[in-house]
Design an enzyme around this catalytic site. Structure first.
Site, short mmCIF file in Angstrom:
data_model
loop_
_atom_site.label_atom_id
_atom_site.label_comp_id
_atom_site.label_asym_id
_atom_site.label_seq_id
_atom_site.Cartn_x
_atom_site.Cartn_y
_atom_site.Cartn_z
N LYS A 376 -10.36 -173.60 -21.08
CA LYS A 376 -10.25 -173.33 -22.52
C LYS A 376 -10.12 -174.59 -23.38
CE LYS A 376 -6.64 -170.64 -21.81
NZ LYS A 376 -6.59 -170.43 -20.36
N LYS A 418 -13.26 -168.82 -30.83
CA LYS A 418 -14.27 -169.88 -30.74
C LYS A 418 -15.61 -169.35 -30.23
CE LYS A 418 -10.81 -173.49 -30.20
NZ LYS A 418 -9.71 -172.59 -30.60
N ASN A 460 -5.57 -169.15 -31.62
CA ASN A 460 -4.63 -169.96 -30.86
C ASN A 460 -3.30 -169.24 -30.68
OD1 ASN A 460 -5.99 -172.86 -30.88
ND2 ASN A 460 -6.27 -171.95 -32.91
N SER A 464 0.58 -172.54 -25.99
CA SER A 464 -0.31 -172.42 -24.85
C SER A 464 -0.78 -173.81 -24.41
CB SER A 464 -1.52 -171.55 -25.19
OG SER A 464 -2.36 -172.22 -26.11
N SER A 465 -1.38 -173.87 -23.22
CA SER A 465 -1.78 -175.16 -22.67
C SER A 465 -2.79 -175.88 -23.55
CB SER A 465 -2.36 -174.96 -21.26
OG SER A 465 -3.45 -174.07 -21.30
#
Length: 624
Positions: A376, A418, A460, A464-465
């Site tokens: 991602k 996205k 988003n 999160s990573s």
């Protein structure tokens, strides 16, 4: 020298036994009341009063009659150090009643001889006694607080909210070694100016003066029952002052019985988004999970691990964790095992491994799949196009095909905003993954299998990573600079917990082929997010307007494939509402017949030839 004596006296008084302290208070009250009667006579007669024997006995009767009344009104039960305005009211009632009793005794007896008692004396006695009894207590409180105020100078905090939670926090903080309550802030005009448990309540417009006067460095917001919008307004108001803002969690967390001091947390950037989550529908949450065998791919990621935790609370029959990273699989398995009674099956492997999937799904009778495994991170996928395609496109194709043949009832793809008119490889691969899922939804309808394939698209998630939040935190901790790609970049944000809760409910609404959209609220400017995080960390942004600030914000320029803003829909007119106001449903354009298979074969050929330029072009042509 006086300060040292005060500190020594305070320590000595504090160290006395409770019974001895009460005895001292009774003795002080006795002397105070005796003096009040004498002073009342002196004021009334205008001379230095010298009582007769009978008058002396009447004066002695004042403390003898009053102390039992004071006991009955609880004047000796209160802890002097924590007395507030409620103690003043108790003193007023007790002294008033004692003055009436003493006056009755004086007028109905001949204790003063034939001269009687001047009628003004009982009134003067009541006033003087009230002032002196209350004054002795608040004076003692001042003496007892003096050493603590010096000890915690610069370490005092203001508590925003003088309700039950705020007052409980004040009591808890008094036993803390780092922070100490200096007062309350509240916008209730009935509370402003009063004292609660020994702490003054100030109005919000007093904050600036209080911060400067008492060197306040922290403010704790204790509004556990208000909406997120109200909490955001309060935090935004406090941002203008040079203080570190902390926040007390929600009422549900307080009810768990944890210590209030340990529950005070830093303000999370999520508190500034003003999102009030809609209560989840228990039927939708459990429809695809309760009593079923559930598999989560990418189980160790930020979304996947939260999926596992929430699924664990919905009582599945079995939970299968599919993850390619050994350490994160170990970590999420350990967390989940402590939460569920059902069987937890950790599986180390990739969604691109067809052999593994063909063995795994039938072996455990998987009924529901949440496909969260994906690459991602936009810049990394942009630099590793082939691997992004293998994992995000081919992996989804392999997983969906095996799930279809294995008879999986529900297949939910975790997608992204996205994927809408993508300008980067990551977004394009996720749009291809959506097309794959739509194709298997069409095949399921043709076969009449009742299987439901759908996708959930959102922006988003905080923390999160791939989110900017952890990056900003690291940069602020290092002293900056905080890097932003463009001043106009905006993004949608949502908490991981809320996003996963909505994903589960959306999957339960699926009939097949839908792409669900989560209401992400209003887009947030990334540069504003950076400024807020700097301020909430207790620093100031250094810029042209404030050259003496602490941390710079640098604009680095858009990265390859990065958009200024994100969208959730390809065609806005395609969105319809659902039973949950935070979830919308869209029927996006899809490929018919064997179009998906043909395109994936072409993509595989391009990957095999190693021509990433052609791969990227094909991705964009189809996804755009």
């Amino acid at each position: 020298m006086p300060n040292r004596l005060t500190s020594r006296l305070s320590r000595r008084l504090t160290g006395l036994e409770r019974s001895r302290k009460q005895g001292m208070m009774m003795a002080v009250d006795g002397v105070t009341l005796l003096f009040s009667v004498w002073a009342a006579y002196s004021l009334r007669l205008g001379v230095w009063f010298m009582p007769s024997v009978e008058q002396l006995w009447l004066m002695v009767a004042a403390p003898v009659l009053s102390v039992p009344i004071f006991v009955r009104f609880g004047l000796y039960r209160a802890v002097v150090r924590y007395m507030g305005e409620h103690a003043l009211w108790a003193v007023t009632k007790a002294v008033g009643l004692s003055a009436v009793v003493w006056s009755t005794v004086a007028f109905m007896t001949s204790m003063t001889g034939y001269e009687g008692v001047p009628r003004a004396v009982p009134l003067l006695y009541g006033l003087l006694a009230g002032v002196m009894v209350a004054g002795s207590r608040f004076g003692a409180r001042w003496v007892l607080w003096m050493p603590l105020r010096r000890q915690f100078s610069g370490g005092q905090v203001l508590i925003y909210g003088a309700g039950v939670a705020g007052r409980q926090l004040a009591v808890a903080l008094r036993n803390n070694q780092q922070l100490f309550p200096g007062g309350f802030i509240d916008d209730d005009p009935e509370l402003v100016g009063k004292e609660l448990d020994g702490l003054r309540v100030y109005a919000p417009h007093d904050v600036e003066g209080i911060v400067e006067k008492f060197d306040i460095q922290d403010v704790i917001v204790t509004l556990p029952s208000v909406s997120n919008l109200k909490r955001r307004e309060v935090v935004k108001f406090l941002e203008q002052y040079p203080v570190k803002v902390r926040i007390l969690p929600a009422v549900a967390d307080i009810a768990n019985g944890k210590h209030l001091v340990s529950m005070v947390r830093e303000v999370d950037i999520g508190d500034l988004l003003g999102r009030d989550p809609v209560a989840p529908d228990p039927l939708l949450l459990g429809r695809n999970i309760t009593g079923k065998v559930v598999l989560v791919s990418g189980a160790g990621g930020s979304i996947g691990s939260e999926l596992c935790r929430q699924i664990a609370g919905l009582k599945p029959a079995r939970l299968v964790l599919l993850e390619a990273n050994e350490y994160v699989l170990y970590r999420v398995e350990r967390d989940v095992r402590s939460m569920v009674e059902c069987e937890v099956v950790p599986c180390l492997g990739s969604v691109t491994d067809r052999t593994l999937l063909k063995r795994l799904l039938p072996a455990h009778g998987v009924q529901t799949v949440y496909h969260a495994a994906a690459h991602k991170h936009v810049p990394l996928v942009e630099c590793n196009i082939a691997e992004g395609v293998r994992n995000n496109v081919f992996g989804t194709k392999t997983f969906a095909a095996v799930a279809f043949e294995a008879g999986v009832e529900v297949f939910v793809l975790i997608s992204t905003d996205k994927a809408v008119r993508p300008t980067n490889v990551m977004g394009a691969t996720k749009r291809w993954a959506e097309l794959v899922v739509q194709e298997y939804a069409r095949l399921a309808q043709q076969r009449g299998s009742g299987q439901r394939f759908s996708a959930v698209r959102f922006g988003n998630v905080l923390g999160s990573s791939g989110s900017v939040i952890p990056l900003f935190k690291e940069q602020i901790a290092r002293g900056g600079p905080v890097t932003v790609t463009h001043e106009e970049v905006t993004r949608f944000f949502m908490s991981i917990h809320e996003a996963v809760e909505l994903v589960i409910q959306a999957g339960s609404m699926a009939e097949g082929g839908e792409i669900f959209l989560l209401d992400m609220g209003e887009p947030v400017k990334i540069i504003d997010l950076a400024r807020n995080m700097v301020r909430l960390a207790g620093h100031e942004v250094r810029d042209a307007e404030n050259p003496e600030g602490d941390i710079d914000i640098e604009v680095t320029g858009l990265r390859p494939g990065e958009k200024l803003y994100e969208e959730l829909l390809i065609a806005n007119e395609n969105a319809t509402s659902t039973a949950n106001p935070k979830i919308m449903k869209a029927i996006e354009p899809s490929l018919n017949g064997e179009g998906v298979d043909i395109l994936i074969e072409r993509l595989q050929g391009c990957i095999a030839e190693g021509d990433e330029v052609v791969v990227r072009q094909l991705l964009m042509d189809v996804a755009g």
